[in-house]
Design an enzyme around this catalytic site. Structure first.
Site: not given
Ligand code: NAD
Ligand code: WQD
Length: 346
Positions: A32, A34, A36, A82, A101, A126, A151, A155, A297
């Site tokens: 990682d 770091l 994020n 991840f 990235n 996602s 973003y 994916k 939004r």
């Molecule tokens: P996060 O930001 O907490 O974790 C991602 C980690 O990757 C971070 O620690 C960051 O420092 C590291 N990172 C990013 N780019 C890097 C690079 N180039 N080299 C090394 N490290 C790097 O995010 P998360 O919520 O744990 O998400 C993990 C994965 O799941 C991501 O691919 C994200 O797109 C996907 N995802 C997340 C969600 C969500 O809502 N959290 C939903 C769907 C998909």
């Molecule tokens: C959830 C619901 C908002 C914040 C995002 C990414 C998606 C995936 C998951 C990575 C929605 C509402 C939110 C607030 C609110 N990530 N909301 N007030 O938008 O479903 O998805 O995260 O892949 O790609 O787009 O998640 O948690 O932002 O929102 O009312 O302050 O909550 O409108 O209906 P979302 P979210």
């Protein structure tokens, strides 16, 4: 026991998955940069499991450094990837940051996988790839719509890159897991989600409002075509999500896949509205959440939830936790984290 490279392992979902891997006896190497997350997440992992995973801090976009990693760890069996930037809003402002990235890091890993005879990769995809779905619940066969953000597009493109590379090199294996909305934290409260600055996502906004860091949660729209007017999502507990990765990595290691590239939805199958999140949070914690209804939004979809039956059947995995349990864990984490921050300041 197998050795797994976990990229983004100090991040939100990566740290929870690392805990599950260690508890199942896997050896873990985290990479990682770091960008994020924080190195002290490793302390949380160690406190929970009694094991501190190996940690390498570098940027996966550095192709030579990725190659070096596999020379330093010739016994890595498989990868859970991840690491990525994940802010939808930022990706609209800085698309190249996201394309570079998220895509370059993936290509470097796929290349190294081939060069160093790594068995396979589990990839974090996602539900965003589905956009606003025509039919609910969403199955893996639902059409992939034009991405609503750079973003989301990373994916979609990532899945295509993986699929093309696996067609070219059929001995490689991969599984894309399409997460719906991951929420909550480890039940110990020792690791959890760490949004930088003002959260974009709903649940961290709820917990930060409840603890008093944010004045007011804005509910983005109450005029949707849903039973209570607020938007609907499929919120999945992060520990349930983490467990699905263990099943997926075993499926790759044990060569149980039906084809060398597979895709699974990871959700609960239940749609939950924003108001239901607020109400359930208040019920399980006893803490009130100040909120105000504002306009929709931009870019938000009205409703989406998963059909997880393919994952349930094929992986033998199911989301087990209730929404209340997930929200309670998010609250426990928020309190633990803020208390520690204050201690550090004192
Ligand atoms: P996060 O930001 O907490 O974790 C991602 C980690 O990757 C971070 O620690 C960051 O420092 C590291 N990172 C990013 N780019 C890097 C690079 N180039 N080299 C090394 N490290 C790097 O995010 P998360 O919520 O744990 O998400 C993990 C994965 O799941 C991501 O691919 C994200 O797109 C996907 N995802 C997340 C969600 C969500 O809502 N959290 C939903 C769907 C998909
Ligand atoms: C959830 C619901 C908002 C914040 C995002 C990414 C998606 C995936 C998951 C990575 C929605 C509402 C939110 C607030 C609110 N990530 N909301 N007030 O938008 O479903 O998805 O995260 O892949 O790609 O787009 O998640 O948690 O932002 O929102 O009312 O302050 O909550 O409108 O209906 P979302 P979210």
């Amino acid at each position: 026991m197998a050795k797994i490279l976990v990229t983004g392992g100090t991040g939100y979902i990566g740290s929870h998955t690392t805990v599950e891997l260690i508890e199942q006896g896997f050896e873990v190497v985290i990479v990682d940069n770091l960008s994020n997350s924080h190195e002290w997440v490793l302390d949380g992992i160690e406190q929970i499991t009694g094991v501190r995973p190996a940690f390498e801090k570098f940027d996966l976009c550095d192709r030579e450094r990725v190659q070096q990693l596999f020379r330093d760890h010739p016994d890595i069996d498989a990868i859970i990837h991840f690491a990525a930037h994940k802010s939808v809003g930022e990706s609209v402002q800085k698309p190249l940051k996201y394309y570079r990235n998220n895509l370059v890091s993936l290509m470097n890993l796929l290349e190294a996988m081939n060069d160093h005879h790594i068995k396979g990769m589990v990839f974090s995809s996602s539900c965003t790839v589905y956009g606003e779905p025509d039919e609910l619940p969403v199955t893996e066969q639902a059409p992939i719509k034009k991405a609503a953000s750079p973003y989301g597009n990373t994916k979609q493109i990532s899945e295509e890159i993986i699929e093309d590379q696996l067609k070219a090199v059929p001995s490689l294996r991969a599984i894309s897991l399409r997460y719906f909305n991951p929420i909550g934290a480890h039940p110990t409260g020792l690791i959890g989600e760490l949004p930088l600055g003002e959260p974009e996502n709903l649940v961290p906004y709820v917990t930060q409002t409840a603890i008093g860091i944010r004045k007011m949660l804005r509910v983005f729209g109450d005029d949707y075509n849903t039973p209570d007017g607020s938007a609907i999502r499929d919120y999945i507990y992060v520990v349930d999500l983490a467990k699905a990765h263990i099943v997926a990595i075993r499926r790759i290691l044990e060569e149980k896949q039906k084809k060398n590239y597979e895709v699974f939805n990871l959700g609960t199958g239940r749609g939950v509205s924003v108001f239901e999140i607020i109400r359930t949070f208040e019920e399980v914690t006893g803490v009130k959440v100040n909120y105000v209804v504002t306009g929709r939004r931009p870019g938000d979809i009205e409703k989406i939830w998963a059909d997880p039956s393919y994952a349930n059947r094929e992986l033998g995995w199911k989301a087990e936790s209730t929404l209340g349990e997930a929200l309670l864990s998010a609250w426990k984490w928020e309190q633990h984290y803020r208390k520690n921050l204050e201690k550090q300041k004192a």
